[in-house]
Design an enzyme around this catalytic site. Structure first.
Site, mmCIF file in Angstrom:
data_model
loop_
_atom_site.group_PDB
_atom_site.id
_atom_site.type_symbol
_atom_site.label_atom_id
_atom_site.label_comp_id
_atom_site.label_asym_id
_atom_site.label_seq_id
_atom_site.Cartn_x
_atom_site.Cartn_y
_atom_site.Cartn_z
ATOM 1 N N CYS A 1 -5.843 -3.210 -15.881
ATOM 2 C CA CYS A 1 -5.608 -2.393 -14.702
ATOM 3 C C CYS A 1 -4.461 -3.011 -13.919
ATOM 4 O O CYS A 1 -4.233 -4.218 -13.968
ATOM 5 C CB CYS A 1 -6.859 -2.282 -13.846
ATOM 6 N N ARG B 1 6.205 -10.222 -5.295
ATOM 7 C CA ARG B 1 6.941 -8.965 -5.368
ATOM 8 C C ARG B 1 7.233 -8.385 -3.977
ATOM 9 O O ARG B 1 8.152 -7.601 -3.799
ATOM 10 C CB ARG B 1 6.140 -7.963 -6.200
ATOM 11 N N ARG C 1 -11.885 -1.163 -6.017
ATOM 12 C CA ARG C 1 -11.501 -2.303 -5.181
ATOM 13 C C ARG C 1 -12.426 -2.347 -3.977
ATOM 14 O O ARG C 1 -12.139 -1.774 -2.926
ATOM 15 C CB ARG C 1 -10.048 -2.155 -4.724
ATOM 16 N N HIS D 1 0.832 -1.211 0.000
ATOM 17 C CA HIS D 1 0.000 0.000 0.000
ATOM 18 C C HIS D 1 0.859 1.251 0.000
ATOM 19 O O HIS D 1 0.607 2.200 -0.716
ATOM 20 C CB HIS D 1 -0.900 0.017 1.220
ATOM 21 N N ASN E 1 -1.036 -6.946 -11.740
ATOM 22 C CA ASN E 1 -0.299 -7.225 -10.496
ATOM 23 C C ASN E 1 -0.289 -8.720 -10.198
ATOM 24 O O ASN E 1 0.754 -9.306 -9.941
ATOM 25 C CB ASN E 1 -0.924 -6.489 -9.306
ATOM 26 N N ASP E 2 -1.465 -9.323 -10.213
ATOM 27 C CA ASP E 2 -1.548 -10.744 -9.921
ATOM 28 C C ASP E 2 -1.095 -11.601 -11.099
ATOM 29 O O ASP E 2 -0.431 -12.610 -10.911
ATOM 30 C CB ASP E 2 -2.969 -11.140 -9.504
ATOM 31 N N GLU F 1 -6.237 -12.905 -14.258
ATOM 32 C CA GLU F 1 -5.116 -12.770 -13.340
ATOM 33 C C GLU F 1 -4.370 -14.086 -13.180
ATOM 34 O O GLU F 1 -3.262 -14.121 -12.687
ATOM 35 C CB GLU F 1 -5.626 -12.358 -11.946
ATOM 36 N N ARG G 1 -15.127 -4.212 -8.856
ATOM 37 C CA ARG G 1 -14.599 -5.553 -8.673
ATOM 38 C C ARG G 1 -15.171 -6.073 -7.368
ATOM 39 O O ARG G 1 -15.018 -5.427 -6.331
ATOM 40 C CB ARG G 1 -13.073 -5.528 -8.612
#
Lengths: 597, 107
Positions: A515, A478, A309, A202, A467-468, A444, A346
């Site tokens: 995204c 990561r 999110r 975050h 990201n995923d 993902e 989502r």
């Protein structure tokens, strides 16, 4: 363990992950325990019982004083009418029955005051969850609020008012949670340094969005530094320096000047279209976590919300779950605020390393465990409540539903069947909703990517969650510093996968968008556009920068460049090639862009 | 309706009252009730007539847990030197919707 002498020594250098570029020099504000409060179970001896009970009484007294102060302030600032919002809180702190129960708990179970408070209030909260009246059920948050305060006092954390800092600070913490960030006074924050986290923590995401220098994954910075110390954060190299001496400060101040000059790239205006030189229009939408971000959408020129999110509604709330009405109000606000451009919601991506629902155990391997859609299909009542809220809100604008972490077609079908069922129930009850609400899947999981052609036939759109997808495709966490260097968004495997997805979507004539953090990096964004992506969703604050990058390129040329990139052997080769070619293709933009590493 | 005991057992008052405000016995309403109850020397018990769930009228947590929504029938039982005044004032408070109809109910 460093001795106390070394912990106070100067020019101590630590290396972490460079999460957000730039140099910051300033004084430390140390946040303890990421804004939540940790507490421990401690067994106590008979002789300590009295002491624990005294601590308990003192904490109640202190909490009362704090609550009264807050109530006074509310009365002053909002008028008397609102000040008794906290009446129940105060009464809880005067509740003799509660005190007796707590004392008994300490005496009979020989436990510390913190644990007694947690246990007793947990039981009360639990009792509330069985109440039928939804409004009353949500009042469990009042108990949580009081509990949190008590635990904070008992654990010795002073409540720090983060919204009104009176000097510039560099925030140092174990980790920084969005709920804490929401309280921060951004004008005063020069940088972040955290023990935990990788590039997608975050703190890292937020720092990049705010363009504040940040270094994460430092392991022990909070142990080595105190509030008020001086610190240098170099978000470009991942270095921090504790208690720097004058010459070092001077050296970094110079570097900071150079950095600022390099980063002073012209920023596109919200009114300018995100269009390449050869006239291809790119849609730049916003990733949104906090509903307070909605106001910034117009400021940054976002075309609606590409990713809301929704699990962030849970923050600071568990174990209480947000009810249908509360969710409905939030989604309706998203729908109204985004108008024609609309918002993609989502559905809860809970579980895994994120928030866990009560009753579900921690898992050995959360990234591969019961999370996102898997959890929603299991905790179906929570899923249905959310769907009802989204569907009700869909009559206020253009909402879309995105299903996260789908890995099989049957999962998609099951989710769709539940959506259809909820729709029918609502129709029977005469509730208005958008019957045509688009439903899409997040791609993902590599398995879903390989099946994209089949998925495309059963959905209204595809959304790539980089990201995923990168984490699963490359088998790299990561946030794990030991392997973070293997997290390579420009790995040819990533590029090939995205290219495959674009082609699958195209032949099924289904829209595809993307995204993820990747979209916030100008070079990555250009690569994505070269791969055929036309809609990117990213942190709102990054939109002007990316828009400027888009406006500086000619798509036809970028496309052939990326075609070649996919044939290269490694991320390093791709990067090298881009570093060579992009400044030639888009000198106006990339001449000023700092080179990496 | 079952008969209400009044002065049947020595030193005890029982009154029945229906929760009539829109949001029921929510936090602020309960807070008012508890505040008032604690002003009396007498003990105060509040009982849901339908479930017989009993709360100490001086404990906010207890009272909140009754989760009495609009239309719930409550028995207010007081015992002690000022039991009569306590019973009638508490009944009044509930009947008068806790002093005001709290408008938006957002808190």
């Amino acid at each position: 363990m460093a001795s106390s002498k070394t912990t106070r020594s100067r020019d101590v250098k630590l290396l972490g992950l460079a999460a957000s570029g730039g140099v910051a020099v300033g004084r430390v504000l140390r946040l303890d325990e990421h804004g939540r409060y940790q507490f421990y179970y401690i067994g106590i001896t008979a002789g300590q019982v009295r002491n624990e009970i005294t601590r308990l009484h003192q904490a109640f007294k202190e909490a009362r004083v704090q609550m009264e102060e807050i109530q006074d302030r509310l009365a002053r600032e909002l008028g008397y009418k609102h000040s008794y919002i906290l009446d129940a809180h105060l009464l809880m702190l005067e509740d003799k029955r509660l005190m007796t129960e707590l004392e008994q708990e300490i005496r009979s179970r020989r436990i510390n005051a913190e644990w007694a408070v947690r246990d007793v209030t947990d039981r009360a909260v639990e009792a509330y969850r069985h109440v039928h009246d939804q409004y009353l059920r949500e009042r469990a948050s009042d108990i949580e609020d009081v509990t949190t305060r008590l635990l904070a006092i008992l654990s010795g954390h002073a409540k720090f008012d983060l919204s009104k800092l009176d000097e510039d600070v560099i925030v140092v913490a174990c980790d920084i949670w969005p709920s804490t960030v929401a309280e921060l006074d951004f004008n005063r924050v020069l940088g972040f340094a955290t023990d935990a986290g990788g590039m997608t923590s975050h703190a890292a995401i937020i720092a990049r969005a705010l363009r504040i220098p940040a270094v994460v994954g430092l392991h022990e910075v909070t142990r080595l530094i105190r509030t008020g110390d001086t610190i240098i954060v170099d978000g470009g190299t991942g270095e921090i320096i504790l208690r720097p001496t004058r010459p070092v400060i001077r050296q970094y101040a110079e570097k900071r000047k150079r950095d600022v000059a390099r980063l002073a790239i012209p920023i596109a205006q919200p009114s300018e279209p995100a269009e390449t030189i050869d006239g291809v229009r790119i849609r730049l939408r916003a990733n949104v976590e906090l509903s307070t971000e909605i106001e910034s959408l117009a400021l940054f020129g976002a075309e609606g919300i590409g990713l809301y999110r929704s699990e962030y509604i849970f923050l600071n709330r568990l174990p209480e779950l947000p009810g249908e009405d509360e969710q409905y109000l939030i989604y309706a606000r998203l729908a109204e605020a985004t108008g024609e451009a609309g918002a993609s919601i989502r559905v809860f991506d809970l579980g895994g390393d994120k928030l866990t629902l009560e009753g579900y155990k921690e898992e050995q391997n959360p990234a591969l465990g019961l999370r996102a859609i898997r959890l929603s299909l299991k905790a179906e009542d929570i899923f249905r409540t959310q769907l009802r809220a989204i569907l009700r809100a869909s009559s206020h604008g253009r909402l879309r539903i995105v299903l996260p972490l789908i890995s099989t077609i049957p999962e998609l079908r099951q989710a769709r069947a539940i959506i259809d069922l909820v729709k029918r129930e609502m129709a029977d009850r005469g509730i208005v909703y958008d019957a045509e609400i688009p439903i899409g899947v997040m791609i993902e999981v590599p398995a879903a990517a390989m099946m994209a052609d089949l998925f495309a036939r059963e959905v209204d759109f595809l959304s790539i969650g980089t990201n995923d997808l990168i984490q699963y495709l490359l088998a790299v966490d990561r946030a794990n510093e030991n392997v973070a260097h293997l997290y390579q968004p420009l790995h040819p495997a990533v590029l090939r996968t995205i290219s495959f997805l674009v082609r699958a979507a195209k032949s099924a004539r289904v829209p595809i968008e993307l995204c993820g953090e990747m979209a916030s990096d100008p070079i990555h964004a250009i690569v994505l556009i070269g791969l055929g992506i036309r809609t990117l969703s990213l942190a709102p604050a990054s939109i002007p920068l990316i828009k400027n990058a888009v406006r500086s390129i000619e798509l036809a040329r970028v496309r052939s460049l990326i075609k070649d990139a996919m044939k290269l052997a490694s991320a390093a080769e791709v990067e090298e090639m881009l570093a060579r070619e992009l400044p030639r293709q888009a000198p106006r933009f990339f001449a000023a862009w700092p080179s990496r590493g | 309706m079952p008969p209400i005991r009044e002065h049947l057992v020595e030193a005890m008052q029982e009154r029945r009252v229906i929760v009539s405000n829109r949001l029921g016995l929510h936090a602020r309403a309960a807070a008012r009730l508890v505040r008032r109850a604690t002003q009396f020397t007498s003990s105060v018990e509040i009982i849901r007539e339908d479930t017989s769930q009993t709360a100490d009228g001086k404990s906010i947590l207890n009272v909140l847990l009754l989760a009495a929504s609009r239309g719930t029938s409550l028995i207010i039982r007081t015992e002690g030197p000022d039991e009569e005044r306590a019973a009638s004032e508490l009944v009044d408070l509930v009947e008068q919707k806790f002093g005001e109809e709290i408008s938006d109910g957002l808190f």
